[in-house]
Enzyme design. Sequence first.
Site, PDB file in Angstrom:
ATOM      1  N   GLU A 118       0.746  -1.037  -0.111  1.00 39.52           N
ATOM      2  CA  GLU A 118      -0.063  -0.199  -0.040  1.00 39.52           C
ATOM      3  C   GLU A 118       1.229   1.395   0.110  1.00 39.52           C
ATOM      4  OE1 GLU A 118      -3.845  -1.629   1.582  1.00 39.52           O
ATOM      5  OE2 GLU A 118      -2.646  -0.523   3.279  1.00 39.52           O
ATOM      6  N   CYS A 142       5.637  -5.275  16.000  1.00 41.32           N
ATOM      7  CA  CYS A 142       5.679  -3.955  16.926  1.00 41.32           C
ATOM      8  C   CYS A 142       3.733  -4.187  16.903  1.00 41.32           C
ATOM      9  CB  CYS A 142       5.584  -2.750  16.066  1.00 41.32           C
ATOM     10  SG  CYS A 142       7.041  -2.944  15.528  1.00 41.32           S
ATOM     11  N   CYS A 373      -1.138   5.780   9.605  1.00 43.50           N
ATOM     12  CA  CYS A 373       0.220   5.456  10.387  1.00 43.50           C
ATOM     13  C   CYS A 373      -0.737   4.323  11.108  1.00 43.50           C
ATOM     14  CB  CYS A 373       0.771   6.147  11.354  1.00 43.50           C
ATOM     15  SG  CYS A 373       1.139   7.625  10.860  1.00 43.50           S
TER      16      CYS A 373
HETATM   17  N1  SAH Z   1       8.826   0.455  10.124  1.00 41.38           N
HETATM   18  C1  SAH Z   1       9.251   1.856  10.273  1.00 41.38           C
HETATM   19  C2  SAH Z   1       8.365   2.370   9.248  1.00 41.38           C
HETATM   20  C3  SAH Z   1       6.654   2.477   8.958  1.00 41.38           C
HETATM   21  S1  SAH Z   1       6.123   2.181  10.394  1.00 41.38           S
HETATM   22  C4  SAH Z   1       8.780   1.567  11.053  1.00 41.38           C
HETATM   23  O1  SAH Z   1       8.602   1.595  12.782  1.00 41.38           O
HETATM   24  O2  SAH Z   1       9.732   2.921  11.840  1.00 41.38           O
HETATM   25  C5  SAH Z   1       5.777   4.234  10.434  1.00 41.38           C
HETATM   26  C6  SAH Z   1       4.705   4.564  11.543  1.00 41.38           C
HETATM   27  O3  SAH Z   1       3.930   4.415  12.185  1.00 41.38           O
HETATM   28  C7  SAH Z   1       6.161   4.473  12.800  1.00 41.38           C
HETATM   29  O4  SAH Z   1       6.448   5.042  13.766  1.00 41.38           O
HETATM   30  C8  SAH Z   1       5.205   2.846  13.253  1.00 41.38           C
HETATM   31  O5  SAH Z   1       5.509   3.169  14.645  1.00 41.38           O
HETATM   32  C9  SAH Z   1       3.437   3.829  13.188  1.00 41.38           C
HETATM   33  N2  SAH Z   1       2.845   3.350  13.907  1.00 41.38           N
HETATM   34  C10 SAH Z   1       2.514   2.053  13.772  1.00 41.38           C
HETATM   35  N3  SAH Z   1       0.930   1.035  13.726  1.00 41.38           N
HETATM   36  C11 SAH Z   1       0.478   2.087  14.751  1.00 41.38           C
HETATM   37  C12 SAH Z   1      -0.919   2.021  14.582  1.00 41.38           C
HETATM   38  N4  SAH Z   1      -1.396   0.801  14.486  1.00 41.38           N
HETATM   39  N5  SAH Z   1      -0.864   4.138  15.158  1.00 41.38           N
HETATM   40  C13 SAH Z   1      -0.285   4.859  14.782  1.00 41.38           C
HETATM   41  N6  SAH Z   1       0.766   4.027  14.222  1.00 41.38           N
HETATM   42  C14 SAH Z   1       1.788   3.679  14.254  1.00 41.38           C
HETATM   43 FE1  SF4 Z   2       7.412  -2.594  13.653  1.00 40.15          FE
HETATM   44 FE2  SF4 Z   2       7.272  -0.268  11.996  1.00 40.15          FE
HETATM   45 FE3  SF4 Z   2       7.158  -3.434  10.734  1.00 40.15          FE
HETATM   46 FE4  SF4 Z   2       5.170  -1.455  12.042  1.00 40.15          FE
HETATM   47  S1  SF4 Z   2       5.895  -1.987  10.000  1.00 40.15           S
HETATM   48  S2  SF4 Z   2       5.814  -4.044  12.565  1.00 40.15           S
HETATM   49  S3  SF4 Z   2       6.301  -0.401  13.289  1.00 40.15           S
HETATM   50  S4  SF4 Z   2       8.842  -1.798  11.695  1.00 40.15           S
END
Ligand code: SAH
Ligand code: SF4
Length: 396
Positions: A118, A142, A373
């Site tokens: 996406e 995460c 996000c």
């Molecule tokens: N993998 C990388 C980039 C993608 S995530 C990283 O983790 O940094 C982009 C951002 O969205 C990250 O800061 C992530 O922690 C946040 N994020 C992930 N799930 C979310 C959610 N459900 N609500 C708000 N932010 C979220």
């Molecule tokens: Fe964690 Fe970023 Fe991967 Fe989501 S996309 S699981 S926030 S590392």
Amino acid sequence: MTAETPITQDVLTIPRKLPEGESGKVNLIGLTRTALREALIEAGTPEKQAKMRVNQIWQWLYHWGVREFEAMTNLAKPYRALLAEKFTIDLPEIVSKQVSADGTRKYLVRIAGGHEVEVVYIPETDRGTLCISSQVGCTLTCSFCHTGTQKLVRNLTAGEIVGQIMLARDDLDEWPAPGTGTGDNGPRLLSNIVLMGMGEPLYNFDNVRDAMKIAMDGEGIALSRRRITLSTSGVVPEIAKCAEEIGCLMAVSFHATTDEVRNKLVPINKRWNIEQLLNALREYPRLSNSERITFEYVMLKDVNDTDADARRLVKLIQGIPAKINLIPFNEWPGAPYQRSDWERIERFADIVHKAGYASPIRTPRGEDIMAACGQLKSATERARKSRAQIAQDAGL
Ligand code: SAH
Ligand code: SF4
């Protein structure tokens, strides 16, 4: 998964060895200038002409957005035919597009092998930001992130990464007409890139670097390195490399102020803890010659949102030029968390702000189309874990 599960960067599905596609032809999209030059020479371009041909083809591909060799009118016809015989200009394909009530656009993009990622375009008054993906799914898990619950993972190729930018420019109809320059038609609709979509960009470093080099190249898409932000969950050994080899801005998914809590939220913290992460980040502005790091902090009710957290946060990052982006948690089906109350978020922002840091609260964009996000996950690959499984994995 248990708390002891090692954090690995294993990818379950390895991309087909591109650039050779089904046709046996080499896809030019995603090749660096050096690789393009080599490919052209191998195809029979005289070495003496190679530099000029690279420049010409580069401009057609990345400045005018042309997709047919036939349209490259400053190349002799037989040479165009040779190119068509040996090469392709392949982009991923937009499968569907949704437009939110707030103007945010979400594209579902199909890449080789039938996988999907996406891509989200977020228009604002003074800029337009494209949020691109670096992997299908993510190997990290995460516990608050929808992408992290998707089982299938594969790295995107450089062509598939820069291809997302090109597709968005197609949809925005933003390629300059041949003969005109970028920006001749007013401010750019797509002016900023954030690597904040699906995947951990620093676990696909080489492809992300090559794609960003193409996006930054002044003879093509020409986005300044200061308009590109890479977000990492904290792959510490790659942070300095990112400064040196890409030089873009850095954002970090910080999200917690103690190792105990961060281990649960961002499990890569078990491999590289807060202290190691901060040490790497301290070096980043100097190495990349950029001003400040963005700390992303997702606001989770009763998990990481107390006044004490806010105070610990400003203490931890002392000495690092920083901005703290507070992200109200975006819900997704089965998510084991809730968004912090609005007053709580404001109070947290206030403490951070009073300590001298910009602390914007990020307004969720495109929530109605699941484009905010952490909500991204390809609809066709919903190997979704159950709520109980997610909660267990998170150690809740
Ligand atoms: N993998 C990388 C980039 C993608 S995530 C990283 O983790 O940094 C982009 C951002 O969205 C990250 O800061 C992530 O922690 C946040 N994020 C992930 N799930 C979310 C959610 N459900 N609500 C708000 N932010 C979220
Ligand atoms: Fe964690 Fe970023 Fe991967 Fe989501 S996309 S699981 S926030 S590392």
